[in-house]
Design a protein around this motif. Structure first.
Motif, PDB file in Angstrom:
ATOM      1  N   THR B   5     -28.264  20.166  31.754  1.00 26.96           N
ATOM      2  CA  THR B   5     -28.872  20.561  33.033  1.00 26.96           C
ATOM      3  C   THR B   5     -29.651  19.363  33.571  1.00 26.96           C
ATOM      4  OG1 THR B   5     -30.900  21.255  31.940  1.00 26.96           O
ATOM      5  CG2 THR B   5     -29.179  22.927  32.223  1.00 26.96           C
ATOM      6  N   PRO B   7     -32.893  19.013  34.228  1.00 26.65           N
ATOM      7  CA  PRO B   7     -34.065  18.699  33.404  1.00 26.65           C
ATOM      8  C   PRO B   7     -33.689  18.019  32.091  1.00 26.65           C
ATOM      9  CG  PRO B   7     -34.247  20.911  34.272  1.00 26.65           C
ATOM     10  CD  PRO B   7     -32.857  20.449  34.614  1.00 26.65           C
ATOM     11  N   ASP B   8     -32.552  18.394  31.494  1.00 27.81           N
ATOM     12  CA  ASP B   8     -32.107  17.728  30.263  1.00 27.81           C
ATOM     13  C   ASP B   8     -31.897  16.238  30.507  1.00 27.81           C
ATOM     14  OD1 ASP B   8     -32.098  20.006  28.757  1.00 27.81           O
ATOM     15  OD2 ASP B   8     -29.994  20.497  29.222  1.00 27.81           O
ATOM     16  N   VAL B  10     -33.173  14.375  32.882  1.00 24.24           N
ATOM     17  CA  VAL B  10     -34.443  13.691  33.130  1.00 24.24           C
ATOM     18  C   VAL B  10     -35.184  13.493  31.812  1.00 24.24           C
ATOM     19  CG1 VAL B  10     -36.716  13.891  34.232  1.00 24.24           C
ATOM     20  CG2 VAL B  10     -34.641  14.483  35.497  1.00 24.24           C
ATOM     21  N   ARG B  11     -35.164  14.536  30.981  1.00 24.19           N
ATOM     22  CA  ARG B  11     -35.870  14.440  29.711  1.00 24.19           C
ATOM     23  C   ARG B  11     -35.292  13.300  28.855  1.00 24.19           C
ATOM     24  NH1 ARG B  11     -35.245  19.664  27.618  1.00 24.19           N
ATOM     25  NH2 ARG B  11     -36.123  20.375  29.584  1.00 24.19           N
ATOM     26  N   GLY B  12     -33.974  13.237  28.827  1.00 23.53           N
ATOM     27  CA  GLY B  12     -33.322  12.170  28.061  1.00 23.53           C
ATOM     28  C   GLY B  12     -33.704  10.787  28.581  1.00 23.53           C
ATOM     29  N   VAL B  14     -36.382  10.016  30.319  1.00 19.84           N
ATOM     30  CA  VAL B  14     -37.813   9.733  30.122  1.00 19.84           C
ATOM     31  C   VAL B  14     -38.069   9.270  28.691  1.00 19.84           C
ATOM     32  CG1 VAL B  14     -40.100  10.798  29.958  1.00 19.84           C
ATOM     33  CG2 VAL B  14     -38.697  11.169  31.982  1.00 19.84           C
ATOM     34  N   SER B  15     -37.379   9.892  27.730  1.00 15.90           N
ATOM     35  CA  SER B  15     -37.608   9.414  26.355  1.00 15.90           C
ATOM     36  C   SER B  15     -37.085   7.991  26.204  1.00 15.90           C
ATOM     37  CB  SER B  15     -36.982  10.362  25.329  1.00 15.90           C
ATOM     38  OG  SER B  15     -35.576  10.241  25.371  1.00 15.90           O
TER      39      SER B  15
END
Lengths: 249, 219
Positions: B5, B7-8, B10-12, B14-15
């Motif tokens: 998704t 957010p997934d 973006v999360r990836g 950002v890390s």
């Protein structure tokens, strides 16, 4: 008594250019000597050698009875005895006038902060700038900056002060205040070696005039005698031109 | 197949961005130390030391960063040492930053008038005291804008380490793009990440530049 400064047979070349060809200069304690001559005659180089900013290729140099070699250790000892004031002032722009004066007594003589501060105050008062202790160099006029530079050199209590054309970078109206400080030092018995173009000043204040020509001392003696009876055509010509050049000062 | 998704994604990224920042910091701090050592070596009166430092600078400025990474990464594994991508990236970027920072700082020192050294010398200051009390404080002011400017280059330079498998934002982007088949969006977001890091730095560099070059009202 041996001379305070004894430079004998000093040779110095830059690249293939021989600037000093066996220059000899002796300065006694308390004496005020002016070194004059055309640009390129080696005056400034001689002064820089006396302070160890240049090392000589050949010759003998002793200050206060101590022979000076080109070794770093010797040169630092030499500089403790010989102060220098430069044409371009060379104040440290990131420090105030007071801090400029305090720097070397703190770093070299290990004075405490209060000690250095009171010494700096005293030295600045001596050049008439007690009230500019906290001013930065770029807030001072050229004449004031040069007076701070003199105070900075004197704070190390040198045996002799070398002045390398210290009024040449100044506007004419600022020359007087700097020369006044030098005059006071001379009157107080400070040993001075001045490289200068201020002929009238040299004549009034100096005990001895040293005329350099082509890397050697062409003539030296009492200013009045040298000015009125030059023995060499070179000096006669130089005085003639300088007289015209410094008219009005 | 796992579905990503937004957010997934973006999360990836950002890390990954986290590691980009970390690597940049390591390289900048390590490079700062190395650069200072290089500066000292360049200013040394010992010809051999000074020459060695300038060879170092020539090498790290003259070879592509990518080659330097390959040389260290594959060179060490050929010699039987297993060196992690992080260790490779951190050490190579440190050496690389050291070369540039050393050169920037040397330029700052050399831009000071000769008379500053001479005045300090004539006051019987030793070489180290001349540097510490007179030269470096002035050179520091001059060097701040180009140093901050170089940090922008360094942040962007970390992207190259993705090639040896270091998982910073570019590598994270590549992996996510391959899984989602949406490279334009993923790389677009990664680029935005770089921009968010670099833009404030560029802005700071420009402001510092103006501040330090303003003729009046310097303090």
């Amino acid at each position: 008594m041996p001379p305070l400064i004894n430079a004998d047979g000093i040779h110095k070349s830059f690249g293939g250019m021989e600037v000093l060809r066996g220059t000899t200069l002796r300065v006694d304690e308390g004496e005020v000597a002016a070194v004059i001559g055309r640009s390129g005659s080696g005056k400034s180089t001689l002064l820089r050698i006396l302070n160890g900013l240049e090392t000589c290729d050949a010759g003998f140099l002793s200050v206060d009875g101590e022979r000076i070699s080109g070794l770093e250790r010797d040169l630092r000892r030499l500089r403790l005895k010989v102060g220098m004031v430069f044409q371009q002032f060379n104040l440290f722009p990131h420090l105030t006038a007071g801090e400029n004066v305090m720097l070397a007594p703190r770093a070299v003589k290990r004075l405490s902060r209060p000690e250095a501060k009171s010494l700096a105050g005293e030295m600045l008062a001596g050049v008439g700038l007690a009230d500019r202790f906290d001013a930065f160099p770029d807030q001072l006029s050229g004449g004031q900056q040069q007076r701070v530079a003199i105070a900075r050199a004197l704070a190390m209590r040198p045996r002799v002060l070398l002045c390398d054309e210290i009024t040449s970078a100044l506007d004419p109206e600022l020359v007087g205040e700097v020369l006044e400080v030098v005059r006071k030092l001379a009157a107080a018995g400070m040993t001075l070696v001045l490289v200068t173009h201020e002929m009238r000043f040299a004549r009034e204040v100096c005990d001895r005039l040293v005329f350099m020509h082509n890397g050697v001392v062409g003539e030296e003696g009492k200013p009045a005698e040298l000015f009125s009876r030059p023995q060499t055509p070179e000096l006669a010509a130089f005085i003639g031109q300088a007289g015209q050049g410094s008219a009005g000062r | 197949m796992i579905r990503f998704t937004f957010p997934d994604i973006v999360r990836g990224l950002v890390s990954g961005l986290f590691w980009t920042v970390g690597l940049s910091l390591i390289a900048f701090l390590g490079g700062g130390l190395a650069g200072f050592a290089i500066l000292m070596a360049r200013l040394s009166r010992n010809r051999i030391v000074s020459r060695a430092a300038s060879l170092y600078i020539e090498f790290f400025q003259g070879a592509p960063l990518l080659m330097q990474l390959f040389l260290v990464f594959f060179g060490f594994s050929l010699l039987g040492f297993n060196i992690s991508p992080l260790a490779t990236a951190a050490s190579v970027l440190t050496l690389y930053a050291g070369a540039y920072l050393g050169e920037i700082w040397r330029g700052s020192v050399e831009s000071l008038p000769r008379g500053q050294w001479e005045a300090a010398e004539s006051l019987a200051l030793g070489r180290w005291a001349q540097l510490r009390l007179v030269i470096l404080p002035q050179a520091l002011r001059i060097s701040i804008p180009p140093t901050v400017g170089f940090s922008v280059q360094l942040v962007k330079g970390t992207a190259v380490t993705s090639i040896i498998g270091f998982l910073e934002i570019t590598k994270a982007g590549t992996m996510i793009a391959n899984a989602t088949y949406r490279p334009l969006m993923v790389y677009g977001l990664a680029a935005l990440g770089y921009f968010l890091l670099c833009f404030p730095l560029s802005l700071a560099a420009r402001r510092l530049e103006r501040r330090f070059h303003a003729p009046a009202d310097k303090r």
